[in-house]
Design a protein around this motif. Structure first.
Motif, short mmCIF file in Angstrom:
data_model
loop_
_atom_site.label_atom_id
_atom_site.label_comp_id
_atom_site.label_asym_id
_atom_site.label_seq_id
_atom_site.Cartn_x
_atom_site.Cartn_y
_atom_site.Cartn_z
N ASP A 296 0.83 -1.22 0.00
CA ASP A 296 0.00 0.00 0.00
C ASP A 296 0.85 1.26 0.00
O ASP A 296 0.47 2.27 -0.60
N GLN A 297 2.04 1.20 0.63
CA GLN A 297 2.93 2.36 0.62
C GLN A 297 3.51 2.58 -0.78
O GLN A 297 3.70 3.73 -1.20
N ILE A 298 3.78 1.51 -1.49
CA ILE A 298 4.28 1.63 -2.86
C ILE A 298 3.23 2.30 -3.73
O ILE A 298 3.52 3.20 -4.54
N LEU A 299 1.99 1.87 -3.59
CA LEU A 299 0.92 2.44 -4.40
C LEU A 299 0.68 3.92 -4.05
O LEU A 299 0.36 4.72 -4.95
N GLU A 300 0.86 4.27 -2.79
CA GLU A 300 0.70 5.67 -2.41
C GLU A 300 1.77 6.54 -3.06
O GLU A 300 1.52 7.69 -3.44
N VAL A 301 2.97 6.01 -3.20
CA VAL A 301 4.05 6.74 -3.87
C VAL A 301 3.70 6.96 -5.34
O VAL A 301 3.89 8.05 -5.89
N LEU A 302 3.16 5.93 -5.99
CA LEU A 302 2.78 6.07 -7.40
C LEU A 302 1.66 7.09 -7.57
O LEU A 302 1.58 7.78 -8.59
N LYS A 303 0.80 7.20 -6.60
CA LYS A 303 -0.31 8.14 -6.69
C LYS A 303 0.14 9.60 -6.71
O LYS A 303 -0.57 10.47 -7.22
N LEU A 304 1.33 9.86 -6.15
CA LEU A 304 1.79 11.25 -6.02
C LEU A 304 1.95 11.94 -7.36
O LEU A 304 1.73 13.15 -7.48
N THR A 305 2.36 11.19 -8.39
CA THR A 305 2.63 11.83 -9.68
C THR A 305 1.82 11.24 -10.83
O THR A 305 2.11 11.51 -12.00
N THR A 306 0.85 10.38 -10.52
CA THR A 306 -0.01 9.83 -11.57
C THR A 306 -1.46 9.97 -11.12
O THR A 306 -1.75 10.39 -9.99
N SER A 307 -2.39 9.57 -11.99
CA SER A 307 -3.81 9.64 -11.65
C SER A 307 -4.31 8.34 -11.03
O SER A 307 -5.51 8.10 -10.96
N LEU A 308 -3.37 7.50 -10.57
CA LEU A 308 -3.72 6.19 -10.04
C LEU A 308 -4.57 6.27 -8.78
O LEU A 308 -4.26 7.02 -7.84
N GLU A 309 -5.63 5.49 -8.74
CA GLU A 309 -6.40 5.16 -7.54
C GLU A 309 -6.45 3.64 -7.48
O GLU A 309 -6.38 2.96 -8.51
N TYR A 310 -6.59 3.08 -6.28
CA TYR A 310 -6.52 1.63 -6.19
C TYR A 310 -7.45 1.09 -5.11
O TYR A 310 -7.88 1.80 -4.19
N GLU A 311 -7.71 -0.21 -5.24
CA GLU A 311 -8.47 -0.95 -4.23
C GLU A 311 -7.82 -2.31 -4.07
O GLU A 311 -7.62 -3.03 -5.07
N ILE A 312 -7.50 -2.68 -2.83
CA ILE A 312 -6.87 -3.98 -2.55
C ILE A 312 -7.93 -4.94 -2.03
O ILE A 312 -8.63 -4.65 -1.06
N VAL A 313 -8.04 -6.10 -2.69
CA VAL A 313 -9.03 -7.11 -2.30
C VAL A 313 -8.30 -8.39 -1.90
O VAL A 313 -7.84 -9.15 -2.77
N PRO A 314 -8.13 -8.64 -0.58
CA PRO A 314 -7.48 -9.89 -0.14
C PRO A 314 -8.29 -11.12 -0.56
O PRO A 314 -9.53 -11.08 -0.57
N ARG A 315 -7.58 -12.20 -0.92
CA ARG A 315 -8.25 -13.44 -1.30
C ARG A 315 -7.61 -14.61 -0.59
O ARG A 315 -6.38 -14.68 -0.46
N ALA A 316 -8.41 -15.53 -0.10
CA ALA A 316 -7.90 -16.70 0.61
C ALA A 316 -7.25 -17.66 -0.38
O ALA A 316 -7.81 -17.98 -1.43
N ASN A 317 -6.03 -18.11 -0.04
CA ASN A 317 -5.29 -19.09 -0.84
C ASN A 317 -4.98 -18.63 -2.26
O ASN A 317 -4.67 -19.44 -3.14
N GLU A 318 -5.08 -17.34 -2.51
CA GLU A 318 -4.75 -16.77 -3.81
C GLU A 318 -4.06 -15.42 -3.60
O GLU A 318 -4.25 -14.79 -2.56
N PRO A 319 -3.29 -14.95 -4.60
CA PRO A 319 -2.69 -13.62 -4.48
C PRO A 319 -3.77 -12.55 -4.34
O PRO A 319 -4.84 -12.66 -4.93
N SER A 320 -3.49 -11.54 -3.55
CA SER A 320 -4.43 -10.43 -3.39
C SER A 320 -4.69 -9.78 -4.75
O SER A 320 -3.80 -9.69 -5.60
N LEU A 321 -5.92 -9.33 -4.93
CA LEU A 321 -6.31 -8.68 -6.17
C LEU A 321 -6.31 -7.17 -5.96
O LEU A 321 -6.86 -6.67 -4.97
N ILE A 322 -5.64 -6.44 -6.86
CA ILE A 322 -5.55 -4.99 -6.73
C ILE A 322 -6.11 -4.34 -7.99
O ILE A 322 -5.63 -4.61 -9.11
N TYR A 323 -7.12 -3.52 -7.81
CA TYR A 323 -7.70 -2.82 -8.95
C TYR A 323 -7.07 -1.43 -9.05
O TYR A 323 -7.03 -0.68 -8.08
N TRP A 324 -6.55 -1.10 -10.22
CA TRP A 324 -6.05 0.24 -10.50
C TRP A 324 -7.15 0.96 -11.28
O TRP A 324 -7.51 0.51 -12.38
N LYS A 325 -7.62 2.09 -10.72
CA LYS A 325 -8.75 2.76 -11.35
C LYS A 325 -8.61 4.26 -11.28
O LYS A 325 -7.64 4.78 -10.76
#
Length: 325
Positions: A296-325
């Motif tokens: 989440d800290q990495i994504l916050e850094v990217l937000k500083l100079t881009t139009s990135l917004e994100y949502e992190i969706v944890p998943r059991a037994n699978e990699p977390s899903l992250i939506y860039w929007k």
């Protein structure tokens, strides 16, 4: 060493785990290799298909195989010689004994995998040091110690190669390869990227095509870049720290697309990123990221100079899903 495993291997009945145990034992010392060769000679001399008088390999007890017991080894070599004499005298009509040729026992490939979200340090049998980046796999054959210094790479790795003039060090990938003349360098060759990058830090390397022919050489401070869709290799002077800083947990981006950065983040953190916003993947980022920081800290850094917004969706037994929007 459990000599039952040697017996099963020569009979073609050893499991993969038993084969690996045998190959590891052979790699431990030259005396182990010599011991194996002597045992294999016994097997070659006494194995047979017909049921003739005399003891065959399948009749030999594992406890009788240990060459450490010199009398036992000499005994079975003598038995083998008698067996050959019987054959030559016609005990088995029409049977021809072919010349015994020692065949390589190192048919197994060894693999080291650095999972997504991790980095792995390894030392190859010749003393070469390799650091594997996240999501990287390296393979080498069991005869590596006999001078066959070839590795196959999928992913990214930094090499510090042990110099050996008589046995060149070769790195192969799906697109291109590298012939090493004693040096340190970085290679990025993730199959899904369909691209190859080699950055030379010290020494000299040659770039090889898929046929193994050397097409160009690099000097320190140069980077070779090749895309599968292109026909030429792009070679240019670079700041090599940009391509090796990942070893220290730092990654510097120079005007790179967010879509390409997303691929790297997926490897570093073992997550899945879905870019939902149209055009977001083509936006550019310029800056340095600390890989050891939470996602989440990495994504916050990217937000500083881009139009990135994100949502992190944890998943059991699978990699977390992250939506860039």
């Amino acid at each position: 060493m459990d000599y039952t495993i040697i017996q099963k291997y020569l009979q073609g009945k050893a499991s993969n785990e038993e084969k690996e145990q045998l190959f590891n034992w052979l790699d431990e010392s030259t005396s182990n290799k010599d011991e194996y060769i002597e045992i294999k000679k016994i097997w070659a001399l006494t194995s047979r298909e017909e049921n003739v008088e005399g003891k065959t390999w399948s009749d030999i007890e594992p406890s009788e195989l240990k060459p450490a017991k010199t009398k036992t080894l000499q005994h079975w070599l003598a038995r083998a010689a008698v067996f050959l004499l019987l054959i030559s005298c016609g005990a088995i009509g029409g049977r021809i004994i072919s010349k015994i040729v020692e065949t390589p026992v190192y048919s197994q490939m060894y693999s080291v995998i650095s999972p997504a979200g991790q980095m792995t340090n390894i030392e190859l049998p010749d003393g070469t040091l390799v650091m594997l980046n996240s999501g990287t796999k390296i393979q080498y054959s069991g005869d590596f110690t006999d001078g066959n210094r070839q590795v196959y790479l999928e992913g990214e790795a930094f090499f510090d190669v042990q110099k050996d003039v008589e046995h060149p060090f070769i790195v192969k990938s799906e697109l291109l390869g590298v012939k090493v003349y004693g040096t340190s360098f970085n290679i990025q060759a993730y199959p899904e990227d369909r691209a190859f990058t080699a950055t030379l830090i010290e020494g000299s390397i040659g770039i090889l095509n898929t046929s193994g022919e050397e097409v160009t050489k690099l000097v320190p401070g140069e980077k070779a870049y090749f895309e599968e869709s292109e026909t030429n290799i792009d070679i240019r002077k670079v700041d090599t720290a940009m391509y090796t800083s990942w070893k220290e947990g730092l990654v510097t981006f120079r005007n790179e697309r967010l879509e390409d950065i997303a691929k790297q983040i997926e490897r570093w953190y073992n997550v899945e990123i879905v870019i939902q916003k149209e055009g977001l993947g083509d936006e550019r980022y310029f800056g340095t990221i600390l890989k050891n920081k939470p996602i989440d800290q990495i994504l916050e850094v990217l937000k500083l100079t881009t139009s990135l917004e994100y949502e992190i969706v944890p998943r059991a037994n699978e990699p977390s899903l992250i939506y860039w929007k």
